[in-house]
Design an enzyme around this catalytic site. Structure first.
Site, PDB file in Angstrom:
ATOM      1  N   TRP A  10     -33.495  -3.578   2.510  1.00 25.58           N
ATOM      2  CA  TRP A  10     -32.827  -4.091   1.303  1.00 25.58           C
ATOM      3  C   TRP A  10     -33.582  -3.718   0.028  1.00 25.58           C
ATOM      4  CZ3 TRP A  10     -31.407  -9.885   2.803  1.00 25.58           C
ATOM      5  CH2 TRP A  10     -30.555  -9.856   3.918  1.00 25.58           C
ATOM      6  N   HIS A  99     -43.494   3.636   2.885  1.00 25.04           N
ATOM      7  CA  HIS A  99     -42.199   4.090   2.363  1.00 25.04           C
ATOM      8  C   HIS A  99     -42.459   4.982   1.150  1.00 25.04           C
ATOM      9  CE1 HIS A  99     -38.270   4.085   0.482  1.00 25.04           C
ATOM     10  NE2 HIS A  99     -37.774   3.712   1.637  1.00 25.04           N
ATOM     11  N   GLU A 101     -41.217   5.132  -1.635  1.00 30.26           N
ATOM     12  CA  GLU A 101     -41.295   4.422  -2.925  1.00 30.26           C
ATOM     13  C   GLU A 101     -42.666   3.780  -3.110  1.00 30.26           C
ATOM     14  OE1 GLU A 101     -37.719   2.175  -2.233  1.00 30.26           O
ATOM     15  OE2 GLU A 101     -36.574   4.040  -2.406  1.00 30.26           O
ATOM     16  N   SER A 210     -29.605   8.207   2.420  1.00 32.38           N
ATOM     17  CA  SER A 210     -28.154   8.231   2.201  1.00 32.38           C
ATOM     18  C   SER A 210     -27.341   8.198   3.495  1.00 32.38           C
ATOM     19  CB  SER A 210     -27.763   9.433   1.327  1.00 32.38           C
ATOM     20  OG  SER A 210     -28.392   9.345   0.058  1.00 32.38           O
ATOM     21  N   GLY A 231     -30.791   2.288   3.442  1.00 29.87           N
ATOM     22  CA  GLY A 231     -31.052   1.580   2.191  1.00 29.87           C
ATOM     23  C   GLY A 231     -29.763   1.010   1.624  1.00 29.87           C
ATOM     24  N   GLY A 232     -29.177   1.720   0.671  1.00 27.25           N
ATOM     25  CA  GLY A 232     -28.010   1.228  -0.070  1.00 27.25           C
ATOM     26  C   GLY A 232     -26.907   0.639   0.799  1.00 27.25           C
TER      27      GLY A 232
HETATM   28  P1  13P Z   1     -30.707   5.065   0.917  1.00 26.31           P
HETATM   29  O1  13P Z   1     -29.994   4.805   2.226  1.00 26.31           O
HETATM   30  O2  13P Z   1     -30.234   4.177  -0.194  1.00 26.31           O
HETATM   31  O3  13P Z   1     -30.718   6.523   0.583  1.00 26.31           O
HETATM   32  O4  13P Z   1     -32.242   4.652   1.148  1.00 26.31           O
HETATM   33  C1  13P Z   1     -32.924   5.153   2.227  1.00 26.31           C
HETATM   34  C2  13P Z   1     -34.221   4.433   2.320  1.00 26.31           C
HETATM   35  O5  13P Z   1     -35.120   4.641   1.529  1.00 26.31           O
HETATM   36  C3  13P Z   1     -34.374   3.430   3.399  1.00 26.31           C
HETATM   37  O6  13P Z   1     -35.693   3.034   3.521  1.00 26.31           O
END
Ligand code: 13P
Length: 255
Positions: A10, A99, A101, A210, A231-232
């Site tokens: 999330w 991760h 990020e 994605s 993610g999204g």
């Molecule tokens: P998205 O599915 O939003 O591209 O994010 C992937 C992600 O970083 C999951 O950890």
């Protein structure tokens, strides 16, 4: 036989009240959609975990819990950090480590990733170590060496213990641009090769970047991976559960 899984990350979305709602919605949809061949894992913000775990317990939902990030230290004067034992007490079983990020925005180096993964293992939980190249690295055609090196640094520290890897190319995260099935399958092979030999047959490799209901079937059937880190699409119950049941269907067939 590696058990497949789908993890919903999330990220920094949804407070605990919103988290309760989403968990309940996911629970209702999971009851109606087959998902026998995958473990379904939620990785909410740490501050939501207590509430989310209460819903999971009270409604006996078939959901596992993961942390998004953890301190590399066991305890002590690290203001703002969260320890492995704190997660463990809440019923968390896995923790995302490194991760992209965290690596990009919070300067998490490969060495800190490795040390954190070791802390997670020592604390009795399973690290899901995230690796992946940027667009620049891929366009310089260095992506295979780059990712293999990320894997090698982590495994040099943790060895062949119980962990999972998530391949998340940075250019595919949150961009709507998914890696192709061929790109995913090729990198999964590179990652497996970079693992210690004894860990190759037992370590799950997930793909993230994605992942949507529209591409889940293709990626699960041809991507050479054992599941997804979403993610999204994990923020929308219908989309997340559709990915889960698509993956379960594909992995069930390929057994
Ligand atoms: P998205 O599915 O939003 O591209 O994010 C992937 C992600 O970083 C999951 O950890």
């Amino acid at each position: 036989m590696i058990r497949s899984e789908v993890i919903g990350n999330w990220k920094m979305n949804l407070d605990h009240v919103e988290g309760i709602h989403l968990t309940q919605q996911i629970g209702v949809l999971l009851r109606a959609n087959p998902h026998d061949h995958v473990d379904v894992v939620l990785a909410p913000p740490a501050i939501d975990l207590r509430s989310v775990s209460s819903v999971v317990e009270a409604d006996r939902l078939p959901l596992l819990l993961a942390g998004q990030h953890v301190s590399e230290f066991d305890r002590g004067a690290y203001t703002g950090e969260i320890s492995v034992s704190m997660y463990k007490r809440l019923g968390v079983t896995s923790i995302l480590v490194g991760h992209s990020e965290r690596r990009a925005f919070f300067a998490m180096t490969d060495e800190v990733v490795a040390a954190t993964a070791l802390t997670v293992l020592r604390g009795g939980l399973r690290p899901v170590i995230c690796v992946g190249e940027s667009a620049e690295v891929r366009s310089a055609e260095q992506h295979e060496e780059f990712v293999a090196e990320q894997v090698a640094i982590a495994t040099a520290t943790i060895g062949q213990q119980n962990f999972a890897l998530a391949y998340e190319p940075v250019w595919a995260i949150g961009t709507g641009e998914t890696a192709s099935v061929e790109q995913v399958a090729r990198m999964a092979a590179v990652i497996r090769e970079a693992l210690p030999e004894t860990a190759r047959a037992t370590t799950p490799i997930l793909y993230g970047g994605s992942v949507k209901p529209e591409n889940a079937h293709e990626l699960a059937s041809g991507g050479n991976v054992n599941g997804f880190l979403v993610g999204g699409a994990s923020l929308v119950a219908e989309q997340f559960v559709e990915i889960v049941s698509t993956a379960s269907d594909c992995y069930g067939r390929s057994r």
